[in-house]
Scaffold this motif. Structure first.
Motif, PDB file in Angstrom:
ATOM      1  N   PRO A   1       0.789  -1.233   0.000  1.00  0.00           N
ATOM      2  CA  PRO A   1       0.000   0.000   0.000  1.00  0.00           C
ATOM      3  C   PRO A   1       0.825   1.291   0.000  1.00  0.00           C
ATOM      4  N   ASP A   2       2.038   1.238   0.520  1.00  0.00           N
ATOM      5  CA  ASP A   2       2.853   2.455   0.583  1.00  0.00           C
ATOM      6  C   ASP A   2       3.822   2.603  -0.598  1.00  0.00           C
ATOM      7  N   TRP A   3       3.703   1.752  -1.612  1.00  0.00           N
ATOM      8  CA  TRP A   3       4.556   1.826  -2.806  1.00  0.00           C
ATOM      9  C   TRP A   3       3.752   2.360  -3.978  1.00  0.00           C
ATOM     10  N   THR A   4       4.428   3.030  -4.898  1.00  0.00           N
ATOM     11  CA  THR A   4       3.789   3.396  -6.160  1.00  0.00           C
ATOM     12  C   THR A   4       3.838   2.196  -7.105  1.00  0.00           C
ATOM     13  N   HIS A   5       2.992   2.239  -8.110  1.00  0.00           N
ATOM     14  CA  HIS A   5       2.994   1.196  -9.136  1.00  0.00           C
ATOM     15  C   HIS A   5       4.373   1.107  -9.781  1.00  0.00           C
ATOM     16  N   GLU A   6       4.957   2.253 -10.114  1.00  0.00           N
ATOM     17  CA  GLU A   6       6.256   2.292 -10.790  1.00  0.00           C
ATOM     18  C   GLU A   6       7.350   1.676  -9.927  1.00  0.00           C
ATOM     19  N   ARG A   7       7.345   2.000  -8.646  1.00  0.00           N
ATOM     20  CA  ARG A   7       8.360   1.439  -7.745  1.00  0.00           C
ATOM     21  C   ARG A   7       8.232  -0.083  -7.687  1.00  0.00           C
ATOM     22  N   PHE A   8       7.000  -0.585  -7.600  1.00  0.00           N
ATOM     23  CA  PHE A   8       6.780  -2.022  -7.521  1.00  0.00           C
ATOM     24  C   PHE A   8       7.258  -2.723  -8.787  1.00  0.00           C
ATOM     25  N   ILE A   9       6.913  -2.196  -9.955  1.00  0.00           N
ATOM     26  CA  ILE A   9       7.332  -2.808 -11.223  1.00  0.00           C
ATOM     27  C   ILE A   9       8.855  -2.760 -11.351  1.00  0.00           C
ATOM     28  N   ASP A  10       9.466  -1.638 -10.990  1.00  0.00           N
ATOM     29  CA  ASP A  10      10.934  -1.538 -11.046  1.00  0.00           C
ATOM     30  C   ASP A  10      11.588  -2.572 -10.136  1.00  0.00           C
ATOM     31  N   TRP A  11      11.046  -2.766  -8.933  1.00  0.00           N
ATOM     32  CA  TRP A  11      11.578  -3.763  -8.011  1.00  0.00           C
ATOM     33  C   TRP A  11      11.389  -5.168  -8.578  1.00  0.00           C
ATOM     34  N   TRP A  12      10.197  -5.457  -9.087  1.00  0.00           N
ATOM     35  CA  TRP A  12       9.870  -6.791  -9.591  1.00  0.00           C
ATOM     36  C   TRP A  12      10.752  -7.163 -10.775  1.00  0.00           C
TER      37      TRP A  12
ATOM     38  N   CYS B   1      15.477 -15.220 -11.636  1.00  0.00           N
ATOM     39  CA  CYS B   1      16.165 -15.814 -12.790  1.00  0.00           C
ATOM     40  C   CYS B   1      17.103 -16.948 -12.405  1.00  0.00           C
ATOM     41  N   ARG B   2      17.444 -17.051 -11.140  1.00  0.00           N
ATOM     42  CA  ARG B   2      18.355 -18.108 -10.670  1.00  0.00           C
ATOM     43  C   ARG B   2      17.637 -19.408 -10.315  1.00  0.00           C
ATOM     44  N   LEU B   3      16.306 -19.433 -10.407  1.00  0.00           N
ATOM     45  CA  LEU B   3      15.573 -20.646 -10.028  1.00  0.00           C
ATOM     46  C   LEU B   3      16.028 -21.828 -10.877  1.00  0.00           C
TER      47      LEU B   3
ATOM     48  N   TRP C   1      14.562 -20.302  -4.365  1.00  0.00           N
ATOM     49  CA  TRP C   1      13.174 -19.915  -4.096  1.00  0.00           C
ATOM     50  C   TRP C   1      13.065 -19.320  -2.688  1.00  0.00           C
ATOM     51  N   ALA C   2      13.719 -19.948  -1.725  1.00  0.00           N
ATOM     52  CA  ALA C   2      13.696 -19.440  -0.351  1.00  0.00           C
ATOM     53  C   ALA C   2      14.236 -18.017  -0.288  1.00  0.00           C
ATOM     54  N   ALA C   3      15.286 -17.730  -1.059  1.00  0.00           N
ATOM     55  CA  ALA C   3      15.856 -16.379  -1.077  1.00  0.00           C
ATOM     56  C   ALA C   3      14.877 -15.374  -1.680  1.00  0.00           C
ATOM     57  N   ALA C   4      14.185 -15.768  -2.753  1.00  0.00           N
ATOM     58  CA  ALA C   4      13.204 -14.878  -3.383  1.00  0.00           C
ATOM     59  C   ALA C   4      12.041 -14.603  -2.437  1.00  0.00           C
ATOM     60  N   VAL C   5      11.574 -15.622  -1.747  1.00  0.00           N
ATOM     61  CA  VAL C   5      10.478 -15.456  -0.777  1.00  0.00           C
ATOM     62  C   VAL C   5      10.931 -14.571   0.377  1.00  0.00           C
ATOM     63  N   ALA C   6      12.151 -14.774   0.854  1.00  0.00           N
ATOM     64  CA  ALA C   6      12.676 -13.959   1.953  1.00  0.00           C
ATOM     65  C   ALA C   6      12.777 -12.495   1.545  1.00  0.00           C
ATOM     66  N   GLN C   7      13.144 -12.253   0.301  1.00  0.00           N
ATOM     67  CA  GLN C   7      13.249 -10.878  -0.173  1.00  0.00           C
ATOM     68  C   GLN C   7      11.884 -10.180  -0.165  1.00  0.00           C
ATOM     69  N   VAL C   8      10.838 -10.916  -0.506  1.00  0.00           N
ATOM     70  CA  VAL C   8       9.485 -10.355  -0.472  1.00  0.00           C
ATOM     71  C   VAL C   8       9.103 -10.022   0.967  1.00  0.00           C
TER      72      VAL C   8
ATOM     73  N   GLY D   1      13.615  -5.728 -11.528  1.00  0.00           N
ATOM     74  CA  GLY D   1      15.015  -5.455 -11.234  1.00  0.00           C
ATOM     75  C   GLY D   1      15.548  -6.345 -10.131  1.00  0.00           C
ATOM     76  N   GLU D   2      15.497  -5.826  -8.913  1.00  0.00           N
ATOM     77  CA  GLU D   2      16.049  -6.519  -7.750  1.00  0.00           C
ATOM     78  C   GLU D   2      15.459  -7.921  -7.568  1.00  0.00           C
ATOM     79  N   HIS D   3      14.143  -8.043  -7.680  1.00  0.00           N
ATOM     80  CA  HIS D   3      13.518  -9.359  -7.492  1.00  0.00           C
ATOM     81  C   HIS D   3      13.815 -10.292  -8.671  1.00  0.00           C
ATOM     82  N   ALA D   4      13.901  -9.748  -9.863  1.00  0.00           N
ATOM     83  CA  ALA D   4      14.201 -10.566 -11.048  1.00  0.00           C
ATOM     84  C   ALA D   4      15.579 -11.207 -10.942  1.00  0.00           C
ATOM     85  N   GLU D   5      16.516 -10.511 -10.325  1.00  0.00           N
ATOM     86  CA  GLU D   5      17.854 -11.078 -10.165  1.00  0.00           C
ATOM     87  C   GLU D   5      17.808 -12.406  -9.419  1.00  0.00           C
TER      88      GLU D   5
END
Length: 106
Positions: free
Chosen positions: A12-23, A32-34, A79-86, A25-29
Motif C-alpha cells: 500500500p505504501d509503494w507506487t505502481h512504478e516502484r513495484f514494477i521496477d523492483w519486480w 532468474c536463478r531458479l 526460491w527461499a531467497a526470493a520469498v525472503a526478499q518479499v 530489477g532486484e527481485h528478477a535477479e
C-alpha cells in the motif's frame, strides 16, 4: 510447459512504478536463478477491463518443463531467497500452477 502464474499488487505504501521496477530489477535477479526455469514472462498491468479486476499491478508466468521441475524449484534455496526478499511487503497475490496448452498461434 508447466507454469507458475502469479498475479500481484504492490504494498500500500509503494507506487505502481516502484513495484514494477523492483519486480523487474532486484527481485528478477533472484527469480532468474531458479533451477529448471525455462521461461519467464512478466506483464505490467496498466488497465483493467472491468471494475472487479482493478487493483493488480503485474502478472508473472514462470515456465518449467514439468511439474516436478517446478516442485524442485519451490524446494530450492533460490526460491527461499526470493520469498525472503518479499518478506512482509503486504501486497496481495494469487499464485496458481498448471500445465500450459497453446490455444492459438497466429
Amino acid at each position: 510447459m508447466y507454469n507458475l502464474v502469479l498475479l500481484a499488487s504492490r504494498p500500500p505504501d509503494w507506487t505502481h512504478e516502484r513495484f514494477i521496477d523492483w519486480w523487474r530489477g532486484e527481485h528478477a535477479e533472484l527469480t532468474c536463478r531458479l533451477p529448471g526455469l525455462r521461461s519467464w514472462r512478466h506483464t505490467e498491468v496498466d488497465a483493467a477491463l472491468e471494475p472487479r479486476s482493478e487493483g493488480w499491478d503485474g502478472v508473472s508466468v514462470l515456465g518449467f518443463d514439468t511439474a516436478e521441475d517446478l516442485r524442485q524449484a519451490l524446494d530450492s534455496p533460490e526460491w527461499a531467497a526470493a520469498v525472503a526478499q518479499v518478506g512482509d511487503m503486504k501486497g496481495r497475490r494469487i499464485v496458481v500452477m498448471g500445465g500450459e496448452r497453446e490455444m492459438y498461434a497466429g
